[in-house]
Structure formats: C-alpha cells, structure tokens
Motif scaffolding. Structure first.
Motif, PDB file in Angstrom:
ATOM      1  N   LYS A  16       0.858  -1.194   0.000  1.00  0.00           N
ATOM      2  CA  LYS A  16       0.000   0.000   0.000  1.00  0.00           C
ATOM      3  C   LYS A  16       0.886   1.233   0.000  1.00  0.00           C
ATOM      4  O   LYS A  16       2.033   1.207   0.450  1.00  0.00           O
ATOM      5  CB  LYS A  16      -0.939   0.004   1.206  1.00  0.00           C
ATOM      6  N   ILE A  17       0.352   2.309  -0.516  1.00  0.00           N
ATOM      7  CA  ILE A  17       1.076   3.574  -0.548  1.00  0.00           C
ATOM      8  C   ILE A  17       0.226   4.620   0.151  1.00  0.00           C
ATOM      9  O   ILE A  17      -0.982   4.718  -0.085  1.00  0.00           O
ATOM     10  CB  ILE A  17       1.417   3.982  -1.996  1.00  0.00           C
ATOM     11  N   TYR A  18       0.872   5.360   1.054  1.00  0.00           N
ATOM     12  CA  TYR A  18       0.119   6.370   1.789  1.00  0.00           C
ATOM     13  C   TYR A  18       0.957   7.621   2.008  1.00  0.00           C
ATOM     14  O   TYR A  18       2.188   7.613   1.866  1.00  0.00           O
ATOM     15  CB  TYR A  18      -0.413   5.821   3.111  1.00  0.00           C
ATOM     16  N   ASN A  19       0.258   8.712   2.305  1.00  0.00           N
ATOM     17  CA  ASN A  19       0.889   9.990   2.584  1.00  0.00           C
ATOM     18  C   ASN A  19       1.573   9.898   3.951  1.00  0.00           C
ATOM     19  O   ASN A  19       0.913   9.697   4.966  1.00  0.00           O
ATOM     20  CB  ASN A  19      -0.178  11.098   2.583  1.00  0.00           C
ATOM     21  N   HIS A  20       2.878  10.021   3.962  1.00  0.00           N
ATOM     22  CA  HIS A  20       3.628   9.842   5.212  1.00  0.00           C
ATOM     23  C   HIS A  20       3.400  10.987   6.199  1.00  0.00           C
ATOM     24  O   HIS A  20       3.571  10.818   7.411  1.00  0.00           O
ATOM     25  CB  HIS A  20       5.124   9.717   4.895  1.00  0.00           C
ATOM     26  N   GLU A  21       2.967  12.133   5.700  1.00  0.00           N
ATOM     27  CA  GLU A  21       2.782  13.298   6.569  1.00  0.00           C
ATOM     28  C   GLU A  21       1.458  13.276   7.310  1.00  0.00           C
ATOM     29  O   GLU A  21       1.370  13.707   8.460  1.00  0.00           O
ATOM     30  CB  GLU A  21       2.929  14.580   5.748  1.00  0.00           C
ATOM     31  N   ASN A  22       0.404  12.776   6.682  1.00  0.00           N
ATOM     32  CA  ASN A  22      -0.891  12.743   7.367  1.00  0.00           C
ATOM     33  C   ASN A  22      -1.471  11.336   7.525  1.00  0.00           C
ATOM     34  O   ASN A  22      -2.590  11.172   8.026  1.00  0.00           O
ATOM     35  CB  ASN A  22      -1.915  13.644   6.651  1.00  0.00           C
ATOM     36  N   GLU A  23      -0.708  10.312   7.062  1.00  0.00           N
ATOM     37  CA  GLU A  23      -1.076   8.893   7.212  1.00  0.00           C
ATOM     38  C   GLU A  23      -2.278   8.486   6.357  1.00  0.00           C
ATOM     39  O   GLU A  23      -2.801   7.372   6.513  1.00  0.00           O
ATOM     40  CB  GLU A  23      -1.366   8.551   8.687  1.00  0.00           C
ATOM     41  N   ASN A  24      -2.747   9.336   5.446  1.00  0.00           N
ATOM     42  CA  ASN A  24      -3.870   8.972   4.589  1.00  0.00           C
ATOM     43  C   ASN A  24      -3.429   7.951   3.541  1.00  0.00           C
ATOM     44  O   ASN A  24      -2.466   8.179   2.808  1.00  0.00           O
ATOM     45  CB  ASN A  24      -4.451  10.205   3.882  1.00  0.00           C
ATOM     46  N   SER A  25      -4.167   6.835   3.477  1.00  0.00           N
ATOM     47  CA  SER A  25      -3.843   5.798   2.502  1.00  0.00           C
ATOM     48  C   SER A  25      -4.343   6.210   1.128  1.00  0.00           C
ATOM     49  O   SER A  25      -5.464   6.698   0.967  1.00  0.00           O
ATOM     50  CB  SER A  25      -4.488   4.473   2.920  1.00  0.00           C
ATOM     51  N   LEU A  26      -3.496   6.015   0.120  1.00  0.00           N
ATOM     52  CA  LEU A  26      -3.825   6.437  -1.241  1.00  0.00           C
ATOM     53  C   LEU A  26      -4.238   5.268  -2.127  1.00  0.00           C
ATOM     54  O   LEU A  26      -5.229   5.344  -2.850  1.00  0.00           O
ATOM     55  CB  LEU A  26      -2.617   7.154  -1.857  1.00  0.00           C
ATOM     56  N   ALA A  27      -3.472   4.197  -2.101  1.00  0.00           N
ATOM     57  CA  ALA A  27      -3.767   3.050  -2.960  1.00  0.00           C
ATOM     58  C   ALA A  27      -3.241   1.788  -2.301  1.00  0.00           C
ATOM     59  O   ALA A  27      -2.282   1.813  -1.527  1.00  0.00           O
ATOM     60  CB  ALA A  27      -3.140   3.231  -4.339  1.00  0.00           C
ATOM     61  N   ARG A  28      -3.854   0.668  -2.647  1.00  0.00           N
ATOM     62  CA  ARG A  28      -3.499  -0.623  -2.049  1.00  0.00           C
ATOM     63  C   ARG A  28      -3.659  -1.725  -3.089  1.00  0.00           C
ATOM     64  O   ARG A  28      -4.579  -1.696  -3.899  1.00  0.00           O
ATOM     65  CB  ARG A  28      -4.406  -0.898  -0.842  1.00  0.00           C
ATOM     66  N   TYR A  29      -2.753  -2.671  -3.042  1.00  0.00           N
ATOM     67  CA  TYR A  29      -2.825  -3.844  -3.915  1.00  0.00           C
ATOM     68  C   TYR A  29      -2.733  -5.086  -3.041  1.00  0.00           C
ATOM     69  O   TYR A  29      -1.709  -5.339  -2.404  1.00  0.00           O
ATOM     70  CB  TYR A  29      -1.683  -3.802  -4.937  1.00  0.00           C
ATOM     71  N   ASN A  30      -3.805  -5.841  -2.985  1.00  0.00           N
ATOM     72  CA  ASN A  30      -3.824  -7.113  -2.264  1.00  0.00           C
ATOM     73  C   ASN A  30      -3.476  -8.234  -3.235  1.00  0.00           C
ATOM     74  O   ASN A  30      -4.149  -8.422  -4.257  1.00  0.00           O
ATOM     75  CB  ASN A  30      -5.208  -7.364  -1.652  1.00  0.00           C
ATOM     76  N   LEU A  31      -2.424  -8.965  -2.929  1.00  0.00           N
ATOM     77  CA  LEU A  31      -1.957 -10.010  -3.832  1.00  0.00           C
ATOM     78  C   LEU A  31      -2.951 -11.168  -3.845  1.00  0.00           C
ATOM     79  O   LEU A  31      -3.175 -11.820  -2.824  1.00  0.00           O
ATOM     80  CB  LEU A  31      -0.584 -10.498  -3.378  1.00  0.00           C
ATOM     81  N   LYS A  32      -3.538 -11.429  -5.018  1.00  0.00           N
ATOM     82  CA  LYS A  32      -4.520 -12.505  -5.143  1.00  0.00           C
ATOM     83  C   LYS A  32      -4.066 -13.590  -6.110  1.00  0.00           C
ATOM     84  O   LYS A  32      -4.732 -14.620  -6.245  1.00  0.00           O
ATOM     85  CB  LYS A  32      -5.863 -11.916  -5.611  1.00  0.00           C
ATOM     86  N   GLU A  33      -2.947 -13.353  -6.782  1.00  0.00           N
ATOM     87  CA  GLU A  33      -2.460 -14.312  -7.762  1.00  0.00           C
ATOM     88  C   GLU A  33      -1.971 -15.590  -7.072  1.00  0.00           C
ATOM     89  O   GLU A  33      -1.475 -15.548  -5.942  1.00  0.00           O
ATOM     90  CB  GLU A  33      -1.313 -13.710  -8.586  1.00  0.00           C
TER      91      GLU A  33
END
Length: 213
Positions: A129-146
């Motif tokens: 997952k990628i998130y804003n390090h300054e305010n901790e808001n999550s931007l995008a996430r990839y759950n591995l399903k393969e």
C-alpha cells in the motif's frame, strides 16, 4: 479515499494528490504453514532511464537502509511477519529523489527459500500500500490474489516517473530464483555476467551471517 488496485493497475500520485511530498510504502504478509520459520525481506531497486541502478548503493535492503541521495529509507528487517499491519515500510521523499532516478521497484523475497523449500504458495494476505507519510492517509493498495507455486521472489509494485509525474503500478510478478532474479535484471555496473555472478552470491552469504548475529 484509498483506491484498491488489481494486478497491472496504475495510480497517478501527482494528479490525485498534487502537493504530495513524502510517501510511505507499506508491505505485509502472513504465512499459512504453522511451525515453520519464514524470513521474508523487502528490498528496493532505484533505477535510471536504462532500467538499471546507477550505483550499487541505490539497491536498498536491510543491510543498506538508506539511498545515497537521502530520499529513501527502509524501516529494517522484520524476521517474523507476525501481526496484521505492515511488516516492513519504505519511506520516500519525492523531492529528494536524484533526478537520474526514473523508477523505484519494490520487491519481496523469501530468504533461503529454495534451500528451505519455501515459496509464495505458502504466503497469504500479502499486500502493498502507498500512503501519505505526513498525514497517514492511505492512497492506494494492492492485495496479492495471484496464485504462485515455486516462486521465491516477487516484484510487488513500482513508483515511476512519466511526463514529470510520479505514478504507482501494482506489478505482482513472481520469480523462482530469489533475489538473484532482480540482481540479474537491474544491476549492471560494468561487470561481466561472470563477475556479477561471483559478486552477488557473496551478498547471500553475508545476509546469512547478518541474520545469525
């Protein structure tokens, strides 16, 4: 709002969050084999326009926790993978990234996976997952399903520059020869293939010594 990506999915950081300066990449996983000890490592390759690291110090892992330009820091090695949160985190200051760096690749490998007969078919609930390090808001996430079988390493995702904008892609590509897969792919600093093969297995032995401390 967090966007959930599927394999190959892309997210434009510069457009979705124009003032974003510092991001964090969280990686997590759990094992489904009770009683076995899995040592899973997150590593980063910072690549130039030729899709190679410009210097070996742009290969970031638990024994080299910061890039030479000061833009990227690794949280360190988590040897257990226990719990439901991030197991390892990579912090990136986008304003400090060397202009020569065009792509930042995030990989996960099972240390001594082949020797221990361990692979990603035995790993569950893996995510990046990628998130804003300054305010901790999550931007995008990839759950591995393969589904994987013999793979001991995984290219999980990448940050890359296009049209002077930072973007993120969920990759989810597995390889069967561990960290060596990425060494062969991304490291080319003038060695012949034979010299490279001689040099980087030494890294594996150094890892084992480090982890036994």
């Amino acid at each position: 709002m967090e966007i959930e990506l599927s394999k190959g999915g892309r997210f434009n950081l510069s457009k979705e969050s124009p003032n974003l300066k510092k991001v964090a990449i969280g990686l997590g996983w759990q094992t489904n084999q009770a009683g076995q000890n899995y040592d899973i490592d997150a590593s980063v390759f910072m690549l130039d326009a030729n899709a190679k690291i410009p210097d070996e110090k742009y290969f970031i892992f638990y024994n080299n926790l910061q890039s030479p330009d000061g833009s990227l820091k690794h949280s360190g090695d988590n040897r257990t993978g226990e719990g439901n949160g991030d197991d390892e985190t990579i912090y990136v200051d986008l304003e400090k990234v060397n202009p020569a760096i065009q792509e930042i690749v995030f990989v996960v490998t099972i240390h001594e996976g082949q020797e221990k007969n361990q692979n990603f078919s035995q790993i569950k609930n893996a995510f990046i997952k990628i998130y804003n390090h300054e305010n901790e808001n999550s931007l995008a996430r990839y759950n591995l399903k393969e589904a994987f079988s013999q793979e001991t390493s995984l290219e999980f995702g990448r940050l890359y520059k296009k049209d002077n904008e930072w973007r993120f892609q969920a990759v989810g590509e597995g390889y069967s020869s561990g960290l060596q897969s990425f060494v062969d792919k991304y490291i080319d600093i003038g060695e012949t293939k034979q010299e490279k093969t001689q040099e980087y297995p030494k890294l594996e032995s150094e890892k084992t010594a480090y982890k036994n401390q």
